[in-house]
Design a protein around this motif. Structure first.
Motif, PDB file in Angstrom:
ATOM      1  N   TRP A  44      -9.751   1.422  -2.056  1.00  0.00           N
ATOM      2  CA  TRP A  44      -9.423   0.567  -3.190  1.00  0.00           C
ATOM      3  C   TRP A  44     -10.697   0.038  -3.839  1.00  0.00           C
ATOM      4  N   GLN A 101      -1.828  -4.456  -9.035  1.00  0.00           N
ATOM      5  CA  GLN A 101      -2.214  -3.221  -8.360  1.00  0.00           C
ATOM      6  C   GLN A 101      -2.046  -2.044  -9.294  1.00  0.00           C
ATOM      7  N   GLU A 144      -6.573   4.207   2.688  1.00  0.00           N
ATOM      8  CA  GLU A 144      -6.567   4.126   1.236  1.00  0.00           C
ATOM      9  C   GLU A 144      -7.853   3.431   0.778  1.00  0.00           C
ATOM     10  N   PHE A 193      -1.790   1.895  -8.790  1.00  0.00           N
ATOM     11  CA  PHE A 193      -1.657   2.998  -7.845  1.00  0.00           C
ATOM     12  C   PHE A 193      -1.979   4.349  -8.482  1.00  0.00           C
ATOM     13  N   GLN A 217      -6.499  -4.464  -8.280  1.00  0.00           N
ATOM     14  CA  GLN A 217      -6.829  -3.616  -7.135  1.00  0.00           C
ATOM     15  C   GLN A 217      -6.412  -2.198  -7.527  1.00  0.00           C
ATOM     16  N   ARG A 218      -7.388  -1.290  -7.579  1.00  0.00           N
ATOM     17  CA  ARG A 218      -7.138   0.068  -8.077  1.00  0.00           C
ATOM     18  C   ARG A 218      -7.359   1.082  -6.955  1.00  0.00           C
ATOM     19  N   LEU A 219      -6.345   1.916  -6.702  1.00  0.00           N
ATOM     20  CA  LEU A 219      -6.456   2.982  -5.715  1.00  0.00           C
ATOM     21  C   LEU A 219      -7.376   4.058  -6.263  1.00  0.00           C
ATOM     22  N   THR A 220      -8.438   4.381  -5.503  1.00  0.00           N
ATOM     23  CA  THR A 220      -9.403   5.373  -5.993  1.00  0.00           C
ATOM     24  C   THR A 220      -9.489   6.614  -5.119  1.00  0.00           C
ATOM     25  N   ASN A 228       0.851  -1.184   0.000  1.00  0.00           N
ATOM     26  CA  ASN A 228       0.000   0.000   0.000  1.00  0.00           C
ATOM     27  C   ASN A 228       0.889   1.236   0.000  1.00  0.00           C
TER      28      ASN A 228
END
Length: 159
Positions: A59, A139, A57, A141, A68-71, A19
């Motif tokens: 996700w 992932q 965070e 980011f 897995q996408r950081l939003t 992360n």
């Protein structure tokens, strides 16, 4: 039942510890963390409690392509964070380091539900977690890609 205000977000085992908090240079993470907490006026973005906040965070999980996408980010109080990470909270409770009843009680209060209504929600979250653990994940980011410290940006995790 209406949509839950506070949800359980169990991170698939292959993605544990990957992360921004762990991968960004410390100075950059601290700057981001302070910015997010200030954006929420030092209050929890879910239950509106004040005090010590955690930068959480957010996700999105693409369960078809296993990405897995950081939003985004949200400021959370310790109790909302414990609810989000219910699996970790269960482990800490078994070790006597956290009150499971307090975590479940907070989840129920925030969502206006009973413990009886909580149980299938929790079971479903763990079922989803078991399913997600079977896959290799990528992932995303977003804008933070390439800004990880020490070149230690792992993007794929075999299961």
């Amino acid at each position: 039942m209406s949509e839950l205000k506070l949800t359980i977000e169990l991170v698939p085992r292959p993605l544990w510890n990957s992360n921004l908090h762990n991968l960004l240079p410390r100075k950059e993470w601290e700057s981001l963390r302070k910015q997010v907490i200030a954006q929420y006026n030092n209050h929890c973005g879910i239950c509106e409690a004040g005090g010590m906040m955690i930068c959480h965070e957010i996700w999105y999980y693409d369960d078809v392509n296993h990405i897995q996408r950081l939003t985004g980010f949200i400021a959370l109080c310790a109790m909302c964070n414990s609810c989000k990470h219910m699996g970790r909270s269960a482990l800490l409770a078994r070790q006597g380091k956290l009150s499971w009843e307090s975590v479940v009680g907070h989840f129920c209060r925030v969502n206006g539900i009973s413990v009886k209504e909580f149980l299938p929600i929790c079971r479903l979250a763990f079922f989803q977690w078991d399913y997600r653990n079977k896959y290799e994940w990528t992932q995303d980011f977003g804008e933070y890609t390439g800004r990880m410290g020490n070149g230690r940006h792992p993007t794929r995790y075999p299961t």
